[in-house]
Design an enzyme around this catalytic site. Structure first.
Site, mmCIF file in Angstrom:
data_model
loop_
_atom_site.group_PDB
_atom_site.id
_atom_site.type_symbol
_atom_site.label_atom_id
_atom_site.label_comp_id
_atom_site.label_asym_id
_atom_site.label_seq_id
_atom_site.Cartn_x
_atom_site.Cartn_y
_atom_site.Cartn_z
ATOM 1 C CG ASP A 8 -1.727 1.265 1.476
ATOM 2 O OD1 ASP A 8 -2.227 1.673 0.499
ATOM 3 O OD2 ASP A 8 -1.635 1.668 2.563
ATOM 4 C CG LEU A 9 1.763 5.843 -1.814
ATOM 5 C CD1 LEU A 9 3.265 5.265 -2.059
ATOM 6 C CD2 LEU A 9 1.193 6.435 -2.913
ATOM 7 C CG ASP A 10 -1.811 7.555 0.469
ATOM 8 O OD1 ASP A 10 -0.764 8.366 0.367
ATOM 9 O OD2 ASP A 10 -2.846 7.259 -0.240
ATOM 10 C CB THR A 16 -0.027 10.930 2.108
ATOM 11 O OG1 THR A 16 -0.422 9.752 2.320
ATOM 12 C CG2 THR A 16 1.283 11.215 1.212
ATOM 13 C CE LYS A 44 -3.798 7.505 9.532
ATOM 14 N NZ LYS A 44 -2.895 7.085 10.503
ATOM 15 C CB SER A 113 -2.113 2.901 -3.563
ATOM 16 O OG SER A 113 -2.537 4.099 -3.222
ATOM 17 C CB ALA A 114 -7.504 3.763 -2.156
ATOM 18 C CE LYS A 144 -5.885 -0.592 -0.827
ATOM 19 N NZ LYS A 144 -4.772 -0.192 -0.465
ATOM 20 C CD GLU A 168 -3.675 -1.327 3.107
ATOM 21 O OE1 GLU A 168 -3.703 -0.773 3.790
ATOM 22 O OE2 GLU A 168 -4.084 -1.313 2.059
ATOM 23 C CG ASP A 169 -1.984 2.783 6.342
ATOM 24 O OD1 ASP A 169 -2.136 2.478 5.273
ATOM 25 O OD2 ASP A 169 -2.152 3.659 6.964
HETATM 26 C C1 BG6 Z 1 -5.601 6.027 0.294
HETATM 27 C C2 BG6 Z 1 -5.422 7.320 1.477
HETATM 28 O O1 BG6 Z 1 -4.344 5.356 0.278
HETATM 29 O O2 BG6 Z 1 -5.820 6.693 -0.865
HETATM 30 C C3 BG6 Z 1 -6.954 7.509 1.648
HETATM 31 O O3 BG6 Z 1 -5.467 6.535 2.662
HETATM 32 C C4 BG6 Z 1 -7.137 8.649 0.181
HETATM 33 O O4 BG6 Z 1 -6.963 8.837 2.563
HETATM 34 C C5 BG6 Z 1 -7.391 7.429 -0.735
HETATM 35 O O5 BG6 Z 1 -8.830 9.053 0.302
HETATM 36 C C6 BG6 Z 1 -7.343 7.984 -2.267
HETATM 37 O O6 BG6 Z 1 -6.598 8.486 -2.547
HETATM 38 P P1 BG6 Z 1 -6.461 9.995 -3.638
HETATM 39 O O7 BG6 Z 1 -5.009 10.423 -3.488
HETATM 40 O O8 BG6 Z 1 -6.869 9.469 -4.877
HETATM 41 O O9 BG6 Z 1 -7.466 10.971 -3.299
HETATM 42 MG MG MG Z 2 -2.745 3.095 3.717
#
Ligand code: BG6
Ligand code: MG
Length: 218
Positions: A8-10, A16, A44, A113-114, A144, A168-169
């Site tokens: 996962d990224l964030d 972030t 998150k 990542s989302a 997710k 994943e966090d």
């Molecule tokens: C997830 C974050 O990785 O991505 C969420 O934890 C965020 O907080 C989601 O809403 C979507 O990200 P983005 O950058 O497309 O708005």
């Molecule tokens: Mg995350």
């Protein structure tokens, strides 16, 4: 032996959440609502659309589709202004070395990542070229805890889901990994990641030997 590694990224590679918080807090203010840090925790891993829906629910406000789209665009613009200031110093402890160790062993690495901003963030922190595949908010329809993003990532690195390990966090992300039949490693606190197969507070505590020797679930 485990063969594919999905990050996962964030909250796993970069922190972030504070930038998402500042940007959503401003959206909240436009709705006459103050978003708390505790509420931000619940955002998150949650997609952009679902995040705004949650905020509207907490604020008890209903808005038109047009305003909904405008607020999402404005939030993303604010968020991207923070992203533009990111540097490799924003990489979370231990994760870069961990990924480099896997790469040195010739193992495939994917992002799951989302976020629709994932490639830009990876570019800013100098890690874009580390990934053999990127599955993100642009490549999937279902958020997710649906397993879609991780299944797409596994397919892109030509690895069976049961041979993949996901880092994943977020609670929803751990569920998504479990739903995909993958090994889930929670990064954070066992309090909110109790469904993960294993939990570590950060990557300085994880060895590649431990991860490679995990057994598939079935
Ligand atoms: C997830 C974050 O990785 O991505 C969420 O934890 C965020 O907080 C989601 O809403 C979507 O990200 P983005 O950058 O497309 O708005
Ligand atoms: Mg995350």
């Amino acid at each position: 032996m485990m063969k594919g590694f999905i990050f996962d990224l964030d909250g796993v590679i970069v922190d972030t959440a504070r930038y998402h918080y500042l940007a959503w807090k401003k959206t909240g203010e436009e709705l006459g609502f103050e978003l708390s840090i505790e509420q931000n925790e619940k955002l998150k891993g949650v997609s952009r659309v679902d995040s705004l829906n949650k905020i509207l629910g907490w604020a008890g406000v209903e808005i038109s589709e047009e305003k909904f789209n405008r607020l999402m665009d404005e939030k993303n613009e604010d968020y991207l202004n923070y992203v533009e200031q990111m540097t490799p110093a924003d990489i979370l402890p231990g994760v870069k070395d961990f990924i480099l160790e896997l790469k040195a062993k010739g193992l495939p690495i994917a992002l799951g990542s989302a976020s629709k901003n994932a490639p830009r963030i990876l570019e800013k922190i100098g890690m874009l070229e580390y990934f053999d595949a990127i599955a993100d908010g642009n490549s999937v329809k279902k958020a997710k805890p649906d397993p879609e993003v991780f299944l797409v990532a596994a397919k892109s690195i030509v690895t069976a889901p049961e041979a993949c390990v996901v880092f994943e966090d977020a609670e929803a992300g751990v569920e998504a990994a479990n739903n995909a039949g993958m090994i889930s490693i929670g990064i954070g606190s066992p309090d909110n990641l109790s469904h993960a197969d294993h939990v570590f507070s950060d990557f300085t505590l994880i060895t590649t030997d431990f991860i490679l020797n995990l057994q598939p679930k079935h």
